[in-house]
Design a protein around this motif. Sequence first.
Motif, mmCIF file in Angstrom:
data_model
loop_
_atom_site.group_PDB
_atom_site.id
_atom_site.type_symbol
_atom_site.label_atom_id
_atom_site.label_comp_id
_atom_site.label_asym_id
_atom_site.label_seq_id
_atom_site.Cartn_x
_atom_site.Cartn_y
_atom_site.Cartn_z
ATOM 1 N N LEU A 23 0.857 -1.169 0.000
ATOM 2 C CA LEU A 23 0.000 0.000 0.000
ATOM 3 C C LEU A 23 0.899 1.226 0.000
ATOM 4 O O LEU A 23 1.760 1.377 0.870
ATOM 5 C CB LEU A 23 -0.906 0.022 1.232
ATOM 6 N N VAL A 24 0.717 2.089 -1.011
ATOM 7 C CA VAL A 24 1.457 3.341 -1.089
ATOM 8 C C VAL A 24 0.487 4.460 -0.739
ATOM 9 O O VAL A 24 -0.594 4.552 -1.324
ATOM 10 C CB VAL A 24 2.041 3.584 -2.501
ATOM 11 N N ILE A 25 0.890 5.289 0.215
ATOM 12 C CA ILE A 25 0.089 6.434 0.631
ATOM 13 C C ILE A 25 0.942 7.676 0.413
ATOM 14 O O ILE A 25 2.049 7.771 0.939
ATOM 15 C CB ILE A 25 -0.322 6.333 2.111
ATOM 16 N N ILE A 26 0.425 8.603 -0.388
ATOM 17 C CA ILE A 26 1.116 9.869 -0.613
ATOM 18 C C ILE A 26 0.316 10.955 0.094
ATOM 19 O O ILE A 26 -0.889 11.094 -0.134
ATOM 20 C CB ILE A 26 1.238 10.198 -2.115
ATOM 21 N N LYS A 27 1.011 11.698 0.960
ATOM 22 C CA LYS A 27 0.386 12.796 1.703
ATOM 23 C C LYS A 27 1.108 14.088 1.354
ATOM 24 O O LYS A 27 2.331 14.138 1.381
ATOM 25 C CB LYS A 27 0.478 12.555 3.205
ATOM 26 N N SER A 28 0.343 15.115 1.045
ATOM 27 C CA SER A 28 0.889 16.427 0.708
ATOM 28 C C SER A 28 0.253 17.462 1.635
ATOM 29 O O SER A 28 -0.970 17.477 1.793
ATOM 30 C CB SER A 28 0.588 16.739 -0.760
ATOM 31 N N PHE A 29 1.085 18.330 2.216
ATOM 32 C CA PHE A 29 0.569 19.314 3.167
ATOM 33 C C PHE A 29 1.525 20.504 3.262
ATOM 34 O O PHE A 29 2.614 20.469 2.710
ATOM 35 C CB PHE A 29 0.350 18.680 4.544
ATOM 36 N N GLY A 30 1.067 21.555 3.946
ATOM 37 C CA GLY A 30 1.867 22.767 4.082
ATOM 38 C C GLY A 30 1.397 23.882 3.169
ATOM 39 O O GLY A 30 2.109 24.844 2.931
ATOM 40 N N PHE A 31 0.189 23.769 2.668
ATOM 41 C CA PHE A 31 -0.356 24.762 1.745
ATOM 42 C C PHE A 31 -0.601 26.089 2.466
ATOM 43 O O PHE A 31 -1.088 26.110 3.593
ATOM 44 C CB PHE A 31 -1.671 24.271 1.132
ATOM 45 N N LEU A 65 -7.051 27.516 -2.443
ATOM 46 C CA LEU A 65 -6.736 26.296 -1.690
ATOM 47 C C LEU A 65 -7.516 25.109 -2.247
ATOM 48 O O LEU A 65 -6.957 24.018 -2.413
ATOM 49 C CB LEU A 65 -7.038 26.483 -0.203
ATOM 50 N N VAL A 66 -8.790 25.316 -2.567
ATOM 51 C CA VAL A 66 -9.601 24.242 -3.155
ATOM 52 C C VAL A 66 -8.974 23.769 -4.461
ATOM 53 O O VAL A 66 -8.855 22.564 -4.710
ATOM 54 C CB VAL A 66 -11.062 24.709 -3.376
ATOM 55 N N ARG A 67 -8.531 24.700 -5.303
ATOM 56 C CA ARG A 67 -7.904 24.336 -6.581
ATOM 57 C C ARG A 67 -6.618 23.538 -6.354
ATOM 58 O O ARG A 67 -6.400 22.503 -6.990
ATOM 59 C CB ARG A 67 -7.601 25.588 -7.407
ATOM 60 N N ILE A 68 -5.779 23.991 -5.426
ATOM 61 C CA ILE A 68 -4.509 23.304 -5.144
ATOM 62 C C ILE A 68 -4.758 21.895 -4.605
ATOM 63 O O ILE A 68 -4.102 20.936 -5.019
ATOM 64 C CB ILE A 68 -3.670 24.129 -4.130
ATOM 65 N N VAL A 69 -5.704 21.752 -3.685
ATOM 66 C CA VAL A 69 -6.021 20.437 -3.127
ATOM 67 C C VAL A 69 -6.542 19.508 -4.219
ATOM 68 O O VAL A 69 -6.134 18.342 -4.310
ATOM 69 C CB VAL A 69 -7.013 20.562 -1.943
#
Length: 148
Positions: free
Chosen positions: A95-103, A110-114
């Motif tokens: 299982l690969v989980i990619i998490k992106s944060f720090g926006f 923000l909605v567009r970036i997410v």
Amino acid sequence: MSSTAYVEAQMLIRKPVQDVFQAFIDPVVTTNFWFTKSSGKLEEGKVITWEWEMYDVKNQVRVDQIIFNQLIRTVWGDFSIHVDYEFKEMEKGTLVIIKSFGFTQTGEELVRIVNDNTGGFTTVLDGCKAYLEHGIKLNLIEDKFPQK
């Protein structure tokens, strides 16, 4: 002020964890499903440049931490967007989980970036799955925004 928004995409890839982990570390493999060019393998403490030549886009990626076959922690761009890759060995594969944060964006931006990040990382995982499980290079990134 930083947002608490984050992106998470995940996919089960039916291959051993060491194969999947290596696919994200080694650009010889990664270029088959994500970026087209890299300045080198991911190594802790290094800054690597990834390129998407078809879009004339480059991004610098700082590698903050690597735990073999478990975790890759990176910071992108102006070194404010964190992207973590987690690898969990499971009965049927990895299982690969990619998490992106720090926006830092707010509101509609923000909605567009997410949305962009969610779609982008899902596409990466889809391409990785097809390539590692079936040896098929789907050209998903190249075809997502065709230039001509």
